[in-house]
Scaffold this motif. Structure first.
Motif, PDB file in Angstrom:
ATOM      1  N   ILE A 175      39.132   3.062  98.024  1.00  0.00           N
ATOM      2  CA  ILE A 175      38.169   2.685  99.060  1.00  0.00           C
ATOM      3  C   ILE A 175      36.762   2.723  98.495  1.00  0.00           C
ATOM      4  N   GLY A 176      36.140   1.563  98.414  1.00  0.00           N
ATOM      5  CA  GLY A 176      34.781   1.500  97.911  1.00  0.00           C
ATOM      6  C   GLY A 176      33.782   1.992  98.948  1.00  0.00           C
ATOM      7  N   VAL A 177      32.622   2.418  98.467  1.00  0.00           N
ATOM      8  CA  VAL A 177      31.554   2.868  99.366  1.00  0.00           C
ATOM      9  C   VAL A 177      30.253   2.156  98.998  1.00  0.00           C
ATOM     10  N   ILE A 178      29.603   1.612 100.007  1.00  0.00           N
ATOM     11  CA  ILE A 178      28.235   1.136  99.793  1.00  0.00           C
ATOM     12  C   ILE A 178      27.344   2.091 100.561  1.00  0.00           C
ATOM     13  N   SER A 179      26.714   2.960  99.846  1.00  0.00           N
ATOM     14  CA  SER A 179      25.959   4.057 100.452  1.00  0.00           C
ATOM     15  C   SER A 179      24.529   3.644 100.774  1.00  0.00           C
ATOM     16  N   HIS A 207      34.021   8.098  91.160  1.00  0.00           N
ATOM     17  CA  HIS A 207      32.594   7.831  91.402  1.00  0.00           C
ATOM     18  C   HIS A 207      32.235   6.371  91.168  1.00  0.00           C
ATOM     19  N   GLN A 208      33.085   5.670  90.442  1.00  0.00           N
ATOM     20  CA  GLN A 208      32.801   4.246  90.216  1.00  0.00           C
ATOM     21  C   GLN A 208      32.871   3.452  91.508  1.00  0.00           C
ATOM     22  N   LEU A 209      33.585   4.004  92.467  1.00  0.00           N
ATOM     23  CA  LEU A 209      33.776   3.304  93.737  1.00  0.00           C
ATOM     24  C   LEU A 209      32.563   3.430  94.646  1.00  0.00           C
ATOM     25  N   VAL A 210      31.641   4.296  94.278  1.00  0.00           N
ATOM     26  CA  VAL A 210      30.485   4.533  95.144  1.00  0.00           C
ATOM     27  C   VAL A 210      29.233   3.849  94.606  1.00  0.00           C
ATOM     28  N   ARG A 211      28.673   2.973  95.403  1.00  0.00           N
ATOM     29  CA  ARG A 211      27.466   2.238  95.001  1.00  0.00           C
ATOM     30  C   ARG A 211      26.324   2.574  95.953  1.00  0.00           C
ATOM     31  N   GLU A 212      25.140   2.567  95.437  1.00  0.00           N
ATOM     32  CA  GLU A 212      23.991   2.894  96.280  1.00  0.00           C
ATOM     33  C   GLU A 212      23.293   1.626  96.763  1.00  0.00           C
ATOM     34  N   GLN A 229      34.317  -6.168  90.693  1.00  0.00           N
ATOM     35  CA  GLN A 229      34.595  -6.255  89.272  1.00  0.00           C
ATOM     36  C   GLN A 229      35.451  -5.099  88.769  1.00  0.00           C
ATOM     37  N   LEU A 230      35.589  -4.104  89.616  1.00  0.00           N
ATOM     38  CA  LEU A 230      36.355  -2.927  89.203  1.00  0.00           C
ATOM     39  C   LEU A 230      37.829  -3.273  88.987  1.00  0.00           C
ATOM     40  N   GLU A 231      38.463  -2.473  88.155  1.00  0.00           N
ATOM     41  CA  GLU A 231      39.871  -2.708  87.831  1.00  0.00           C
ATOM     42  C   GLU A 231      40.623  -1.396  87.954  1.00  0.00           C
ATOM     43  N   PRO A 232      41.560  -1.202  88.855  1.00  0.00           N
ATOM     44  CA  PRO A 232      41.919  -2.205  89.855  1.00  0.00           C
ATOM     45  C   PRO A 232      40.869  -2.302  90.947  1.00  0.00           C
ATOM     46  N   ARG A 233      40.840  -3.407  91.559  1.00  0.00           N
ATOM     47  CA  ARG A 233      39.852  -3.698  92.585  1.00  0.00           C
ATOM     48  C   ARG A 233      40.135  -2.875  93.856  1.00  0.00           C
ATOM     49  N   PRO A 234      39.109  -2.320  94.491  1.00  0.00           N
ATOM     50  CA  PRO A 234      39.343  -1.607  95.753  1.00  0.00           C
ATOM     51  C   PRO A 234      39.867  -2.572  96.819  1.00  0.00           C
ATOM     52  N   THR A 235      40.613  -2.047  97.762  1.00  0.00           N
ATOM     53  CA  THR A 235      41.181  -2.901  98.812  1.00  0.00           C
ATOM     54  C   THR A 235      40.437  -2.735 100.129  1.00  0.00           C
ATOM     55  N   ALA A 236      39.502  -1.815 100.115  1.00  0.00           N
ATOM     56  CA  ALA A 236      38.727  -1.579 101.334  1.00  0.00           C
ATOM     57  C   ALA A 236      37.338  -1.101 100.942  1.00  0.00           C
ATOM     58  N   VAL A 237      36.379  -1.318 101.852  1.00  0.00           N
ATOM     59  CA  VAL A 237      35.034  -0.844 101.564  1.00  0.00           C
ATOM     60  C   VAL A 237      34.406  -0.285 102.837  1.00  0.00           C
ATOM     61  N   PHE A 238      33.712   0.823 102.657  1.00  0.00           N
ATOM     62  CA  PHE A 238      33.044   1.491 103.764  1.00  0.00           C
ATOM     63  C   PHE A 238      31.541   1.455 103.490  1.00  0.00           C
ATOM     64  N   LYS A 261      42.165  -9.441 105.118  1.00  0.00           N
ATOM     65  CA  LYS A 261      43.360  -9.583 104.272  1.00  0.00           C
ATOM     66  C   LYS A 261      43.092  -9.128 102.834  1.00  0.00           C
ATOM     67  N   ASP A 262      42.056  -9.688 102.235  1.00  0.00           N
ATOM     68  CA  ASP A 262      41.789  -9.330 100.848  1.00  0.00           C
ATOM     69  C   ASP A 262      40.989  -8.036 100.732  1.00  0.00           C
ATOM     70  N   MET A 263      40.210  -7.766 101.739  1.00  0.00           N
ATOM     71  CA  MET A 263      39.384  -6.556 101.697  1.00  0.00           C
ATOM     72  C   MET A 263      39.063  -6.106 103.127  1.00  0.00           C
ATOM     73  N   ALA A 264      39.435  -4.888 103.423  1.00  0.00           N
ATOM     74  CA  ALA A 264      39.093  -4.327 104.726  1.00  0.00           C
ATOM     75  C   ALA A 264      37.656  -3.832 104.672  1.00  0.00           C
ATOM     76  N   VAL A 265      36.924  -4.000 105.757  1.00  0.00           N
ATOM     77  CA  VAL A 265      35.521  -3.594 105.777  1.00  0.00           C
ATOM     78  C   VAL A 265      35.238  -2.732 107.009  1.00  0.00           C
ATOM     79  N   VAL A 266      34.549  -1.635 106.777  1.00  0.00           N
ATOM     80  CA  VAL A 266      34.136  -0.774 107.884  1.00  0.00           C
ATOM     81  C   VAL A 266      32.646  -0.488 107.747  1.00  0.00           C
TER      82      VAL A 266
END
Lengths: 331, 331
Positions: A175-179, A207-212, A229-238, A261-266
């Motif tokens: 789960i990716g994070v856009i902080s 920590h690679q999943l967390v972006r500011e 661009q991450l490998e494997p690619r996150p399937t969701a982002v918060f 479908k390709d990416m869940a977003v919250v």
DNA sequence: TTGTATGCGTTATCAT
DNA sequence: ATGATAACGCATACAA
């Protein structure tokens, strides 16, 4: 505009008596009737300034906000105004420009009885503390200025936990994070919520999943591209607010990807736009209007003197499940 | 809080003199210095209530709006507040609830010097005219209440003409309309703009293409579905506000159609959501913030007495071309 | 219960 | 140029 003197003359009593019926003090039934009659005839309305001068209170409170363009302060104002209206108070809304702490002085001169500040970062902590020094009743919304001054804010930690947990239960493990900017306390709280949820469900923190990001749509779009661009690619982002979540959705669409479908977003906020974006955005709802109401009630309590304690109120968030996470219906 | 009396005592002058330096009246240089020194020492701030009582003006104006939730009134408030702040006025914001025209009375009691009303439909024309009768300075925003009262509104006709013309130039000849309720004057103005554009470009008016919505997203979705059943199907749709345009986009997406490929969409307002929807919405921009500013300036002019004429100001719209019409870039 | 007198903090009028 | 003093419209302590 008729004055209390004219009413007294017409009613054939002294103005003190008129004042008494105005303030529901003991008066004989007959004189009461006479005075009321005169009041109606003259269409009399007490002058608030004179009353205020005599009573040393304006029956007005002030709100200072950084701007009114977004969809955060509208509900705040609504919440405040509703409470004030019931208590016969009015609300002066003022925008905090540049470095002006002068504003508070202006309001003080104007004799507002108290202040709700919704922009602690701009007005500066020292300014607020100076207000406290002058015994000016102050409540701060959505910002921390230390123990000294009353505040009402939202439980960022819990909100982030809920959002993350929801995604985990949906089957996501990356789960990716856009902080929001790390410099803000709320960012760190939300990050903790995210991490704690991961931990409780036995997931590893990467920590690679967390972006500011910086709260703007543009940064949401920018950071989702990094995450992609991450490998494997996150399937969701918060994302830590709705604007960035929507920016992320735009970015995904431009790449021909599908949400959810390709990416869940919250998102976070449940702003007005959360409902209007397609697909409708799953997001952490902040009880914005209630924050305003709670702040107003606290300030009124402070003013009445029935409650002098410095309190720090934390309101709970709730997750609003719509379509962007893949769990909700398209409605 | 120090008073003018204390300042006078400390400075060794009469309070009349203090008042003079406060209001920039002729005073000897030395006494001026003495007084200023005392003012600084005591951190003196004139009491606005006392001054207001003496001068019969509150230096406050009121705004009455139906609600603050959407993204219309935020900018209006910004526009007003900016002008007021420059002129040392404050703004009291009040929500018009139910049928309360009592509000105006409440404000009158409170001694606001004038009123900006942004909800003529709710407060009722008779109420506003009653205010005029009491010589209460009033300016109405975005609503027509007759010739008697000052107003500032937007050129609906021209805005609709622009939008329609734009679609025509893009090659569309069957352009659907999702109108606001016909009962509103602005709806009829916009309809005229639409029809006139058609006419000027030699296109036929087909009443089947015009549907009546109610300003909500839901009605936008509902009416687009009706338009979709027409034969031949329109290739573009012009909604009379952004919410309905967005509702239409949602409806199209649910049917698997693409915007703008299968259907071009244009809105009206350029609200905050126009930028956030995907694809970004082409829309008629209303200069909302300027409406507030213009209304405020007019009210101030009325108050100062330098301008007593009843005016009806019409502001021009401008078309913001984004992606939803097929002409703009995805940005 | 009701009236008189005073104060709230300014500005403004009239002297000096 | 400056100082008394009277408004401004209301609330209230004190008397009656």
């Amino acid at each position: 505009m008729a004055t209390i003197n004219e009413v007294a003359k017409v009613a054939g009593v002294s103005k003190a008596t008129v004042s008494r019926v105005l303030n529901n003090r003991p008066v004989s039934t007959e004189t009461h009737a006479k005075v009321m009659k005169a009041i109606r005839e003259l269409n009399y309305q007490p002058n608030a300034q004179a009353r205020g001068l005599s009573l040393r209170q304006a029956k007005i409170i002030g709100l200072i906000a950084p701007d009114l363009l977004g969809d955060f302060y509208g509900p705040v104002i609504m919440g405040i105004e509703e409470v004030l209206q019931k208590n016969d108070y009015n609300l002066i809304v003022s925008r905090a420009r540049s470095k002006e702490f002068r504003l508070a002085k202006m309001l003080k001169e104007k004799k507002v009885d108290g202040l709700i500040i919704a922009t602690p970062r701009r007005i500066g902590e020292k300014g607020i503390l100076a207000l406290k020094r002058d015994n000016f009743p102050v409540v701060v919304i959505d910002g921390n200025v230390g123990e000294q001054v009353c505040s009402v804010e939202v439980d960022s930690y819990q909100g982030a936990f809920q959002a993350t947990e929801h995604l985990i239960k949906l089957g996501h493990s990356r789960i990716g994070v856009i902080s929001s900017p790390y410099a803000f306390k709320e960012s760190r709280d939300r990050l903790r919520g995210y991490q704690e949820a991961l931990k409780q469900y036995g997931l590893l923190y990467d920590h690679q999943l967390v972006r500011e990001g910086d709260y703007t749509m543009a940064s949401g779009e920018q950071e989702i591209n990094q995450l992609l661009q991450l490998e494997p690619r996150p399937t969701a982002v918060f994302a830590f607010n709705d604007s960035m979540a929507i920016g992320a959705i735009h970015g995904l669409f431009k790449k021909g990807l599908s949400v959810p479908k390709d990416m869940a977003v919250v998102g976070f906020d449940d702003s007005y736009v959360a409902k209007t974006i397609y697909p409708p955005l799953t997001t952490v709802q902040q009880p914005i209007q209630e924050m305003g109401a709670v702040a107003a009630r606290k300030l009124l309590a402070l003013l009445s003197g029935e409650e002098t304690a410095i309190t720090h109120i934390t309101l709970q968030t709730s997750l609003v499940v719509r379509a962007s996470c893949g769990a909700g219906l398209y409605k």
